[in-house]
Design an enzyme around this catalytic site. Structure first.
Site, PDB file in Angstrom:
ATOM      1  N   LYS A 125       0.827  -1.210   0.000  1.00 61.28           N
ATOM      2  CA  LYS A 125       0.000   0.000   0.000  1.00 61.28           C
ATOM      3  C   LYS A 125       0.862   1.261   0.000  1.00 61.28           C
ATOM      4  CE  LYS A 125      -4.000  -2.224   2.086  1.00 61.28           C
ATOM      5  NZ  LYS A 125      -4.934  -2.302   3.237  1.00 61.28           N
ATOM      6  N   LYS A 211      -9.200 -13.071  -7.502  1.00 58.06           N
ATOM      7  CA  LYS A 211     -10.382 -13.380  -6.708  1.00 58.06           C
ATOM      8  C   LYS A 211     -11.379 -12.223  -6.776  1.00 58.06           C
ATOM      9  CE  LYS A 211      -8.886 -11.605  -2.183  1.00 58.06           C
ATOM     10  NZ  LYS A 211      -8.676 -11.941  -0.754  1.00 58.06           N
ATOM     11  N   LYS A 214     -14.316  -6.481  -3.630  1.00 58.57           N
ATOM     12  CA  LYS A 214     -15.127  -5.262  -3.628  1.00 58.57           C
ATOM     13  C   LYS A 214     -14.343  -4.068  -4.162  1.00 58.57           C
ATOM     14  CE  LYS A 214     -14.106  -4.603   1.308  1.00 58.57           C
ATOM     15  NZ  LYS A 214     -14.689  -4.592   2.662  1.00 58.57           N
TER      16      LYS A 214
END
Length: 353
Positions: A125, A211, A214
């Protein structure tokens, strides 16, 4: 799972704890088929602590604070619509149990910068932020693991369901707990990771090598549980397949079809071989997709009816959660008090020499 008694609870069943961030208004099909079966299994076979990780939801630079409360409620309603029973499972909001952030700070003081910097999620990140031309990296991303450790260690959890993205964090939790016990005396139960065999791995409909998530850049590859059922039907019909016209479970050469077979297996409760046999003589994928799309449409209609029922019972549900929260505060404060004593913060502390 072995049975292990906990000094903070009277139950002799294993203690399992898990949480999910409230960063989106809706969970998706991957959660429904991949995560929920495991939670329902834990609910029946263990003492399950299931919390909404709203403090963890604050770590992104830009989080949706205007809709955070609505997202938290949506997650609760979703859990209940999926079968979570508040008479069996201790479900609560992380921010309502003050011992979580308090113990997090105490554990942060027992964790090194090197350990936190080595966390893969933090490095990934941070690198993404740098690639986007910003040096704004929230400290919360760095100290995320000690808060996760606090979530687990407060309740003497025996098992923690983890995926690949959280396994390193659990390893750090174990390291910190062992370090603390060696330094201050036996305080924490050392948790074990638990990789459930219940549930299926659902991939993105447009990029089946990844996968279902969201955070996907293409929403047409994700079926959210609150999607319009007709829209979900369309997403299945336009899912990426191939030109082989063969319903065969082969993730390497037919990832899209293999993903649809997995979904079909979850919908029908039939194994993969049965799915392959049923569609062995098709001339194209239309019939296969249509059957799955119809099944998904029906599933969402039924799920959303249960979700709506939970919404209508919001006050009753929140009242039950409030009572569970009182219980969780008692359990966690007892553990936190022991930690204070062990660390010499309280006058009556008994420090291990």
């Amino acid at each position: 799972m072995k049975k292990t008694a906990s000094k903070d609870t009277v139950s002799s069943r294993p203690i399992v704890i898990t949480g999910l961030q409230s960063t989106h208004h809706s969970l998706h099909l991957g959660h429904y088929f991949g995560v929920m079966p495991s939670l329902l299994d834990y609910q029946d076979k263990s003492d399950l602590f299931l919390f909404v990780a709203d403090l963890h939801s604050l770590t992104p630079k830009e989080y949706d604070f205007k809709n955070l409360w609505a997202n938290k409620l949506s997650l609760i309603f979703t859990y209940i619509a999926c079968g979570i029973d508040l008479n069996k499972t201790k479900m609560f909001f992380q921010s309502d149990v003050s011992a979580h952030p308090q113990l997090s700070w105490l554990l942060t003081c027992q964790t090194t910068i090197g350990e936190l910097n080595r966390m893969t999620q933090f490095k990934d990140k941070s690198q993404k932020s740098a690639q986007n031309g910003t040096d704004y990296i929230p400290t919360g991303l760095l100290v995320y693991p000690p808060l996760m450790a606090a979530d687990i260690l407060l309740y003497d959890a025996n098992f923690v369901p983890v995926g690949a993205d959280q396994k390193q964090h659990l390893e750090l939790t174990r390291d910190v707990a062992i370090r603390f016990n060696n330094k201050f005396g036996k305080t924490f139960t050392i948790p074990e990771p638990h990789i459930s065999t219940v549930g299926a791995k659902i991939q993105d409909l447009k990029t089946p090598s990844k996968k279902m998530s969201k955070s996907s850049a293409d929403p047409s590859g994700v079926i959210f549980l609150l999607d319009d059922p007709e829209l979900a039907h369309k997403k299945i019909m336009t899912a990426l397949t191939d030109n082989l016209n063969k319903v065969k479970f082969d993730p390497k050469t037919q990832p899209g079809i293999s993903n649809l077979i997995t979904i079909a297996s979850c919908l029908t409760k039939k194994d993969i071989k049965e799915i392959e046999k049923k569609y062995s003589n098709i001339k194209n994928y239309g019939e296969f997709k249509r059957d799955i799309a119809d099944g998904i449409k029906e599933l969402l209609i039924k799920f959303q009816a249960r979700y709506k029922k939970a919404q209508n019972e919001q006050d009753k549900i929140l009242d039950k959660i409030a009572k569970i929260t009182v219980e969780c505060n008692k359990i966690s404060q007892k553990k936190l008090s022991l930690v204070y004593d062990r660390m010499g913060i309280r006058p009556a502390a008994k420090i291990k020499k």
